[in-house]
Design a protein around this motif. Structure first.
Motif, PDB file in Angstrom:
ATOM      1  N   ARG A 221      65.190  13.449   9.196  1.00 41.11           N
ATOM      2  CA  ARG A 221      64.427  14.655   9.516  1.00 41.11           C
ATOM      3  C   ARG A 221      65.252  15.896   9.194  1.00 41.11           C
ATOM      4  O   ARG A 221      66.469  15.903   9.352  1.00 41.11           O
ATOM      5  N   ASN A 264      56.819  13.947   6.396  1.00 44.10           N
ATOM      6  CA  ASN A 264      57.429  13.387   7.609  1.00 44.10           C
ATOM      7  C   ASN A 264      58.893  13.780   7.769  1.00 44.10           C
ATOM      8  O   ASN A 264      59.736  12.962   8.142  1.00 44.10           O
ATOM      9  N   CYS A 266      59.717  16.490   9.694  1.00 46.34           N
ATOM     10  CA  CYS A 266      59.780  17.290  10.924  1.00 46.34           C
ATOM     11  C   CYS A 266      60.097  18.755  10.616  1.00 46.34           C
ATOM     12  O   CYS A 266      60.870  19.404  11.317  1.00 46.34           O
ATOM     13  N   HIS A 268      59.433  22.543  10.662  1.00 45.50           N
ATOM     14  CA  HIS A 268      58.682  23.489  11.482  1.00 45.50           C
ATOM     15  C   HIS A 268      58.371  24.772  10.718  1.00 45.50           C
ATOM     16  O   HIS A 268      57.354  25.413  10.963  1.00 45.50           O
ATOM     17  N   ASN A 292      54.247  17.022   8.728  1.00 46.39           N
ATOM     18  CA  ASN A 292      55.145  18.045   9.266  1.00 46.39           C
ATOM     19  C   ASN A 292      54.373  18.985  10.187  1.00 46.39           C
ATOM     20  O   ASN A 292      53.226  19.339   9.894  1.00 46.39           O
ATOM     21  N   PRO A 293      54.980  19.426  11.292  1.00 45.62           N
ATOM     22  CA  PRO A 293      54.254  20.319  12.211  1.00 45.62           C
ATOM     23  C   PRO A 293      53.971  21.696  11.617  1.00 45.62           C
ATOM     24  O   PRO A 293      52.894  22.259  11.836  1.00 45.62           O
ATOM     25  N   ASP A 295      54.677  24.488  12.521  1.00 45.00           N
ATOM     26  CA  ASP A 295      54.114  25.303  13.592  1.00 45.00           C
ATOM     27  C   ASP A 295      54.737  26.692  13.699  1.00 45.00           C
ATOM     28  O   ASP A 295      54.309  27.502  14.521  1.00 45.00           O
TER      29      ASP A 295
END
Length: 317
Positions: A221, A264, A266, A268, A292-293, A295
């Motif tokens: 990640r 995948n 991770c 952000h 992936n988020p 966010d």
């Protein structure tokens, strides 16, 4: 795919390879047809002494810059997987023995499984001192905490950029930290499939991230410190043979990457320190962002940023 598209997408790589322009179309045609026709022009013959072989021209003639040939890999492997592959893949031992002029009937030449200590010693001896080894993989070797500490990897390889210890038997946060926190330049660390990770020890992850200021990849990640090195790794640029290192933002090699699989990881934020930007990846045509988020970026920010990649034709989200 049309020839013009091929040149537009791979132009930087073609120029960097030194292949004459007049052979670009021939390369395109041979790749499309998977034409491995080297056997019509060359042959391998044994040398009279020493069990060696040499490559000779068998065609009547071959002018300078008149042709280009595709060469397939005979065998690709990680050192830690080599023995298992030799045992499990039918015919591989015989094929490799034939290529290397090794007599497989000689018991003295039988393949033996290297110990962990042998692997470490071989990596150390094959380099040019402690500054040369930048990437080390010791996977699926049943290494426990005591064995990891006893290997004294930071002393032997103080300038490691990437270390993979996947699939071992590491359980103690204290032992792992005792080793890992001495690698101040490390950019990637894989502890996947160890009991200590399977137990989801977040305290260990936080401690590692704090003690390794340049870590960009942890257990596959991305960390919040990811930069062009992590992106180059996902683009297939950086590996054991080409670990990279140093300041890579202006590295010309990155500009030749056409495909990035960031699924995948991770991630952000995709807009961070301009690591992922059109100026660094000008010919990027494929991008996978699944899993992936993202966010920390709004949809508007992402769309605006991705529009800057003028060659991007295939996007997965």
């Amino acid at each position: 795919e049309k020839y013009e598209d091929f040149v537009n997408v791979h132009g930087v790589l073609l120029a960097g390879s030194g292949l004459p322009v007049e052979l670009h179309r021939k390369l395109f045609e041979k790749l499309g047809a998977e034409n491995f026709d080297g056997g019509s022009y060359f042959q391998v013959e044994p040398v009279e002494e020493g069990g060696l072989r040499r490559l000779i021209l068998s065609a009547d003639s071959l002018g300078k810059d008149s042709d280009v040939f595709l060469v397939d890999h005979a065998w690709t492997f990680r050192l830690s997987d080599a023995y298992k592959q030799l045992k499990d893949i039918p015919g591989l031992v015989e094929r490799m023995a034939s290529l290397m002029s090794v007599d497989t009937d000689d018991e003295d030449d039988a393949v033996e499984l290297l110990s962990v200590e042998d692997i470490v010693e071989e990596e150390f001896n094959n380099g040019d001192g402690i500054h040369s080894v930048r990437w080390l993989e010791i996977e699926d070797r049943e290494i426990d905490d005591a064995a990891l500490v006893s290997l004294d990897l930071p002393t032997k390889f103080p300038h490691l950029l990437a270390l993979s210890l996947r699939g071992n038997k590491l359980r103690s946060s204290e032992s792992v930290l005792k080793v890992v926190n001495r690698f101040k330049s490390i950019k990637a660390l894989w502890l996947n499939h160890n009991p200590i990770v399977d137990n989801r020890d977040n305290l260990l992850e936080n401690a590692i991230l704090e003690s390794c200021p340049e870590l960009e990849i942890y257990n596959s990640r991305f960390t919040s410190k990811y930069s062009t090195w992590a992106l180059g790794f996902c683009g297939g640029l950086y590996d054991m043979d080409n670990p990279g290192g140093g300041s890579l933002a202006g590295d010309d090699q990155l500009q030749g990457i056409t495909s990035l699989d960031l699924s995948n990881r991770c991630i952000h934020s995709l807009i961070i320190n301009q690591a992922f930007s059109p100026s660094i990846f000008p010919v990027l045509s494929y991008l996978n962002l699944r899993g992936n988020p993202l966010d920390e970026n709004s949809t508007e920010q992402l769309v605006k940023h991705l529009r800057g990649f003028i060659n991007l034709s295939d996007l997965e989200v």
